[in-house]
Motif scaffolding. Structure first.
Motif, PDB file in Angstrom:
ATOM      1  N   UNK A   1       0.816  -1.216   0.000  1.00 44.53           N
ATOM      2  CA  UNK A   1       0.000   0.000   0.000  1.00 44.53           C
ATOM      3  C   UNK A   1       0.849   1.266   0.000  1.00 44.53           C
ATOM      4  N   UNK A   2       2.064   1.198   0.510  1.00 45.84           N
ATOM      5  CA  UNK A   2       2.947   2.362   0.482  1.00 45.84           C
ATOM      6  C   UNK A   2       3.372   2.710  -0.944  1.00 45.84           C
ATOM      7  N   UNK A   3       3.371   1.711  -1.808  1.00 51.57           N
ATOM      8  CA  UNK A   3       3.760   1.914  -3.210  1.00 51.57           C
ATOM      9  C   UNK A   3       2.573   1.904  -4.154  1.00 51.57           C
ATOM     10  N   UNK A   4       1.355   1.793  -3.599  1.00 51.71           N
ATOM     11  CA  UNK A   4       0.140   1.755  -4.429  1.00 51.71           C
ATOM     12  C   UNK A   4       0.221   0.664  -5.499  1.00 51.71           C
ATOM     13  N   UNK A   5       0.751  -0.486  -5.119  1.00 57.22           N
ATOM     14  CA  UNK A   5       1.028  -1.531  -6.096  1.00 57.22           C
ATOM     15  C   UNK A   5       0.489  -2.880  -5.620  1.00 57.22           C
ATOM     16  N   UNK A   6      -0.085  -3.601  -6.556  1.00 59.25           N
ATOM     17  CA  UNK A   6      -0.480  -4.992  -6.325  1.00 59.25           C
ATOM     18  C   UNK A   6       0.314  -5.864  -7.290  1.00 59.25           C
ATOM     19  N   UNK A   7       0.694  -7.030  -6.816  1.00 56.01           N
ATOM     20  CA  UNK A   7       1.538  -7.937  -7.589  1.00 56.01           C
ATOM     21  C   UNK A   7       0.836  -9.279  -7.800  1.00 56.01           C
ATOM     22  N   UNK A   8       1.226  -9.950  -8.860  1.00 54.41           N
ATOM     23  CA  UNK A   8       0.811 -11.329  -9.076  1.00 54.41           C
ATOM     24  C   UNK A   8       2.044 -12.115  -9.474  1.00 54.41           C
ATOM     25  N   UNK A   9       2.540 -12.935  -8.558  1.00 55.40           N
ATOM     26  CA  UNK A   9       3.663 -13.810  -8.850  1.00 55.40           C
ATOM     27  C   UNK A   9       3.119 -15.124  -9.381  1.00 55.40           C
ATOM     28  N   UNK A  10       3.571 -15.490 -10.561  1.00 53.65           N
ATOM     29  CA  UNK A  10       3.057 -16.687 -11.229  1.00 53.65           C
ATOM     30  C   UNK A  10       4.187 -17.688 -11.417  1.00 53.65           C
ATOM     31  N   UNK A  11       4.038 -18.855 -10.834  1.00 53.41           N
ATOM     32  CA  UNK A  11       5.031 -19.914 -10.936  1.00 53.41           C
ATOM     33  C   UNK A  11       4.422 -21.139 -11.612  1.00 53.41           C
ATOM     34  N   UNK A  12       5.291 -22.026 -12.037  1.00 55.23           N
ATOM     35  CA  UNK A  12       4.845 -23.275 -12.694  1.00 55.23           C
ATOM     36  C   UNK A  12       3.815 -22.978 -13.775  1.00 55.23           C
ATOM     37  N   UNK A  13       4.126 -22.022 -14.602  1.00 61.63           N
ATOM     38  CA  UNK A  13       3.173 -21.597 -15.616  1.00 61.63           C
ATOM     39  C   UNK A  13       2.896 -22.695 -16.638  1.00 61.63           C
ATOM     40  N   UNK A  14       1.655 -22.720 -17.099  1.00 53.00           N
ATOM     41  CA  UNK A  14       1.197 -23.713 -18.063  1.00 53.00           C
ATOM     42  C   UNK A  14       0.717 -22.990 -19.317  1.00 53.00           C
ATOM     43  N   UNK A  15       0.711 -23.669 -20.450  1.00 51.73           N
ATOM     44  CA  UNK A  15       0.184 -23.031 -21.666  1.00 51.73           C
ATOM     45  C   UNK A  15      -1.238 -22.503 -21.481  1.00 51.73           C
ATOM     46  N   UNK A  16      -2.033 -23.165 -20.684  1.00 53.85           N
ATOM     47  CA  UNK A  16      -3.412 -22.718 -20.462  1.00 53.85           C
ATOM     48  C   UNK A  16      -3.501 -21.448 -19.621  1.00 53.85           C
ATOM     49  N   UNK A  17      -2.376 -20.981 -19.088  1.00 54.13           N
ATOM     50  CA  UNK A  17      -2.347 -19.692 -18.398  1.00 54.13           C
ATOM     51  C   UNK A  17      -2.206 -18.524 -19.376  1.00 54.13           C
TER      52      UNK A  17
END
Length: 122
Positions: A72-88
């Motif tokens: 919240x101090x940086x006004x930022x939301x993150x999405x860390x994505x691991x083990x990615x698949x083609x369907x992602x």
């Protein structure tokens, strides 16, 4: 206004991190979600996080592989994505909702980012 960064092309099994930087409003007043839309498919919920970052919730398809977080101090939301698949493979959107709680429907979101493309090759 929400600026999305990150995304790109990655091989299956790889990782990416998306960021969404918000401006113009009090960031901590909003639940933040990530949605995605694959070619030819409807937009779907991916992950959400409460206003102070304690509550997190995920679609079953990404649970255990994706992690949502916020600063919240940086006004930022993150999405860390691991083990990615083609369907992602999809365009990923961040979205903000003024209502509290577990918010996971497009109709409940007040503001949207412009989207960023994630492509996972097999």
């Amino acid at each position: 206004v929400q600026l999305q960064v990150g995304g790109g092309l990655v091989q299956a099994g790889g990782s990416l991190r998306l960021s969404c930087i918000a401006s113009g409003r009090t960031f901590s007043d909003y639940v933040m979600d990530w949605f995605r839309q694959a070619p030819g498919k409807e937009r779907e919920f991916v992950a959400g996080i409460g206003r102070i970052g304690v509550l997190t919730y995920y679609a079953d398809s990404v649970k255990g592989r994706f992690t949502i977080s916020r600063d919240n101090a940086k006004n930022t939301v993150y999405l860390a994505m691991n083990s990615l698949k083609p369907e992602d493979t999809a365009v990923y959107y961040c979205a903000a909702a003024s209502r509290p709680g577990n918010v996971r429907y497009s109709r409940d979101m007040d503001y949207w980012g412009k989207g960023t493309l994630v492509t996972v090759s097999s």
